[in-house]
Design an enzyme around this catalytic site. Structure first.
Site, PDB file in Angstrom:
ATOM      1  N   SER A 135     -16.859   6.060 -12.642  1.00 36.86           N
ATOM      2  CA  SER A 135     -17.302   4.716 -12.631  1.00 36.86           C
ATOM      3  C   SER A 135     -18.621   4.386 -13.030  1.00 36.86           C
ATOM      4  O   SER A 135     -18.820   3.463 -13.727  1.00 36.86           O
ATOM      5  CB  SER A 135     -17.199   4.102 -11.351  1.00 36.86           C
ATOM      6  OG  SER A 135     -15.831   4.352 -10.788  1.00 36.86           O
ATOM      7  N   GLU A 246      -8.924  -3.625 -19.140  1.00 37.03           N
ATOM      8  CA  GLU A 246      -8.357  -2.686 -18.278  1.00 37.03           C
ATOM      9  C   GLU A 246      -8.026  -2.695 -16.894  1.00 37.03           C
ATOM     10  O   GLU A 246      -7.070  -2.538 -16.334  1.00 37.03           O
ATOM     11  CB  GLU A 246      -9.304  -1.245 -18.381  1.00 37.03           C
ATOM     12  CG  GLU A 246      -8.914  -0.082 -17.650  1.00 37.03           C
ATOM     13  CD  GLU A 246      -9.710   0.969 -17.686  1.00 37.03           C
ATOM     14  OE1 GLU A 246      -9.689   1.885 -17.077  1.00 37.03           O
ATOM     15  OE2 GLU A 246     -10.671   1.073 -18.637  1.00 37.03           O
ATOM     16  N   ARG A 247      -8.948  -3.618 -16.416  1.00 39.99           N
ATOM     17  CA  ARG A 247      -8.810  -3.971 -14.807  1.00 39.99           C
ATOM     18  C   ARG A 247      -7.888  -4.990 -14.452  1.00 39.99           C
ATOM     19  O   ARG A 247      -7.022  -4.820 -13.551  1.00 39.99           O
ATOM     20  CB  ARG A 247     -10.083  -4.179 -14.210  1.00 39.99           C
ATOM     21  CG  ARG A 247     -11.090  -2.840 -14.296  1.00 39.99           C
ATOM     22  CD  ARG A 247     -12.680  -3.368 -13.827  1.00 39.99           C
ATOM     23  NE  ARG A 247     -13.187  -1.886 -13.955  1.00 39.99           N
ATOM     24  CZ  ARG A 247     -14.467  -1.892 -13.949  1.00 39.99           C
ATOM     25  NH1 ARG A 247     -15.445  -3.102 -14.344  1.00 39.99           N
ATOM     26  NH2 ARG A 247     -15.100  -0.669 -13.961  1.00 39.99           N
ATOM     27  N   ARG A 272      20.477  -0.040   6.273  1.00 39.69           N
ATOM     28  CA  ARG A 272      20.224   0.956   7.170  1.00 39.69           C
ATOM     29  C   ARG A 272      20.511   1.032   8.593  1.00 39.69           C
ATOM     30  O   ARG A 272      19.999  -0.122   9.430  1.00 39.69           O
ATOM     31  CB  ARG A 272      18.851   1.474   6.992  1.00 39.69           C
ATOM     32  CG  ARG A 272      18.520   2.777   7.862  1.00 39.69           C
ATOM     33  CD  ARG A 272      19.016   3.966   7.294  1.00 39.69           C
ATOM     34  NE  ARG A 272      18.509   5.322   7.812  1.00 39.69           N
ATOM     35  CZ  ARG A 272      18.916   5.845   8.929  1.00 39.69           C
ATOM     36  NH1 ARG A 272      20.219   5.596   9.556  1.00 39.69           N
ATOM     37  NH2 ARG A 272      18.266   6.956   9.356  1.00 39.69           N
ATOM     38  N   GLN A 340       7.127   4.291   5.460  1.00 45.44           N
ATOM     39  CA  GLN A 340       7.455   4.118   6.935  1.00 45.44           C
ATOM     40  C   GLN A 340       8.799   3.709   7.038  1.00 45.44           C
ATOM     41  O   GLN A 340       9.692   4.338   7.975  1.00 45.44           O
ATOM     42  CB  GLN A 340       6.444   3.174   7.564  1.00 45.44           C
ATOM     43  CG  GLN A 340       6.478   3.491   9.296  1.00 45.44           C
ATOM     44  CD  GLN A 340       6.099   4.811   9.824  1.00 45.44           C
ATOM     45  OE1 GLN A 340       5.656   5.503   8.829  1.00 45.44           O
ATOM     46  NE2 GLN A 340       6.208   5.049  10.825  1.00 45.44           N
ATOM     47  N   GLY A 344      12.644   9.376   6.872  1.00 43.61           N
ATOM     48  CA  GLY A 344      12.397  10.898   6.440  1.00 43.61           C
ATOM     49  C   GLY A 344      12.573  10.909   5.040  1.00 43.61           C
ATOM     50  O   GLY A 344      12.082  11.837   4.092  1.00 43.61           O
ATOM     51  N   GLY A 367      -9.981   3.521 -13.112  1.00 42.97           N
ATOM     52  CA  GLY A 367     -10.381   2.250 -13.838  1.00 42.97           C
ATOM     53  C   GLY A 367     -11.649   1.420 -12.841  1.00 42.97           C
ATOM     54  O   GLY A 367     -11.648   0.362 -13.309  1.00 42.97           O
ATOM     55  N   GLY A 368     -12.097   2.273 -12.025  1.00 43.53           N
ATOM     56  CA  GLY A 368     -13.158   1.491 -11.138  1.00 43.53           C
ATOM     57  C   GLY A 368     -12.768   1.551  -9.862  1.00 43.53           C
ATOM     58  O   GLY A 368     -12.118   0.624  -9.239  1.00 43.53           O
ATOM     59  N   GLU A 371     -14.684   0.553  -4.416  1.00 42.68           N
ATOM     60  CA  GLU A 371     -16.211   0.357  -3.904  1.00 42.68           C
ATOM     61  C   GLU A 371     -17.107   0.046  -4.863  1.00 42.68           C
ATOM     62  O   GLU A 371     -18.014  -1.112  -4.734  1.00 42.68           O
ATOM     63  CB  GLU A 371     -16.964   1.585  -3.238  1.00 42.68           C
ATOM     64  CG  GLU A 371     -16.137   2.089  -1.908  1.00 42.68           C
ATOM     65  CD  GLU A 371     -14.824   2.729  -1.980  1.00 42.68           C
ATOM     66  OE1 GLU A 371     -13.788   2.708  -1.169  1.00 42.68           O
ATOM     67  OE2 GLU A 371     -14.396   3.068  -3.343  1.00 42.68           O
TER      68      GLU A 371
END
Length: 381
Positions: A135, A246-247, A272, A340, A344, A367-368, A371
């Site tokens: 970065s 890009e971002r 399910r 989650q 499984g 791509g950055g 932070e």
């Protein structure tokens, strides 16, 4: 109801055609691409024939002359494919590498390379990142020294998407080592097969398995001066300008991935059976998915808002940095929850959600990093 009312019928036709192509030509086959570690050239050429590799480029070279909103649609639909490696293979070519040529190439360079790029015959990579410069672009150490009508490139690049199987590499190097920081960087177009240029190694990754990623080595690599893109010492401007594009597409890709994961998970929990009913009957599960759906809708709006600002020529570094930070983190939050609720089976390689969770992790890094993006936002508050 269209939740993005500014999208026109042309936008939706563009999306529908792309979605059909992905469902028929990508999804049934891409698992084998994961095993092979690359996307077949024929698929990229087909995308070129359909016009998806030259969205923003001039019709003179075969492009469609469209805007950033169309790039966001492309990225979102590629994300919905559930194969992040396929998505980034395309997006690096269209929106991270070739824009260096599209934005700053001269007439001779455009005529030489752009038709093949748009047709999917010349696959591009961008080589800026180094082992000690991710970065922080100012940390670039690779250098180029003028020698007559050539430059001699020396250095190593790391984590380069399309690095193994690419044809044309846009390489950021220092051409003036007397200045510190980001000044003195230039961009060169380096063709595969140039003496002194080699793939050091193909990198094995956690995700994005059908995207080839490489370490590149430049050992006294002689590149014609005619391959200098945008002028000597002007590379940092090209890199910074392209970061915006890009971002935006990475944020849109992330929201496509997140929405598809939610769709798969809602369908799964509705069917399910557990504890005398189906998982959808559990209020905690319904509400958690509902909140994530709201967050993804917000992230999607933010991504398209930034795309529109960019298309209209507005300064939008703050908004684009928000997109990269928010969407990159959110897609990982979504994948964690969707895994989650799949139980499984979400930890078994044969399921889409397991692959998508692995693929998503890089979205908060590449791509950055989040932070770095938040610091860009903070500076503009």
């Amino acid at each position: 109801m269209n939740d993005l009312p500014f999208l026109t019928e042309d936008h939706e036709r563009f999306r529908d055609t792309l979605r059909r192509f992905i469902q028929t030509e990508v999804v049934p086959h891409a698992e084998s691409w994961e095993d092979a570690g690359k996307v077949p050239r024929e698929v990229l050429r087909q995308l070129g024939e359909l016009g998806y590799l030259g969205i923003r480029y001039p019709a003179t070279y075969g492009g469609a002359e469209l805007d950033t909103v169309y790039s966001a649609i492309l990225a979102e639909e590629l994300g919905r494919s559930t194969f992040g490696g396929f998505a980034v293979t395309v997006l690096v070519h269209t929106d991270m590498a070739s824009p260096h040529l599209g934005n700053f190439g001269n007439a001779e360079q455009l005529a030489r390379w752009m038709p093949g790029i748009i047709a999917g015959k010349t696959i591009c990579a961008v080589a800026v990142t180094e082992p000690d410069a991710g970065s922080d672009v100012a940390g670039i150490k690779a250098r180029a020294v003028r020698d007559g009508d050539h430059y001699v490139l020396t250095g190593t690049k790391m984590f380069i998407t399309n690095g193994v199987h690419g044809d044309l590499y846009f390489v950021g190097v220092k051409t003036d080592t007397s200045v510190k920081g980001s000044r003195g960087i230039s961009i060169f177009a380096v063709e595969k097969g140039t003496p002194g240029f080699s793939v050091g190694r193909s990198l094995k990754k956690t995700g994005w398995l059908c995207s080839d990623t490489a370490e590149l080595v430049f050992d006294q690599c002689r590149v014609p001066a005619a391959n200098l893109i945008g002028g000597e010492h002007k590379g940092f401007y090209s890199i910074m300008r392209n970061f915006q594009n890009e971002r935006i597409v990475l944020g849109a890709q992330a929201m496509g991935e997140a929405q598809q994961a939610l769709d798969l998970t809602v369908d799964y929990v509705r069917n399910r059976k557990a504890f005398g009913g189906v998982l959808w009957d559990k209020q905690a599960i319904r509400q958690r998915l509902a909140m994530l759906s709201a967050k993804v809708a917000a992230g999607r709006q933010l991504a398209y808002h930034s795309a529109r600002l960019d298309a209209q020529g507005h300064e939008c570094v703050k908004e684009v940095s928000m997109v990269k930070a928010y969407c990159g983190e959110l897609v990982n939050e979504v994948m964690y929850t969707c895994q989650q609720f799949h139980g499984g089976m979400s930890y078994v390689r044969e399921t889409a959600i397991e692959r998508m969770a692995r693929d998503a992790r890089i979205q908060a890094i590449g791509g950055g990093a989040t932070e770095v993006m938040l610091e860009e936002v903070a500076k503009r508050l």
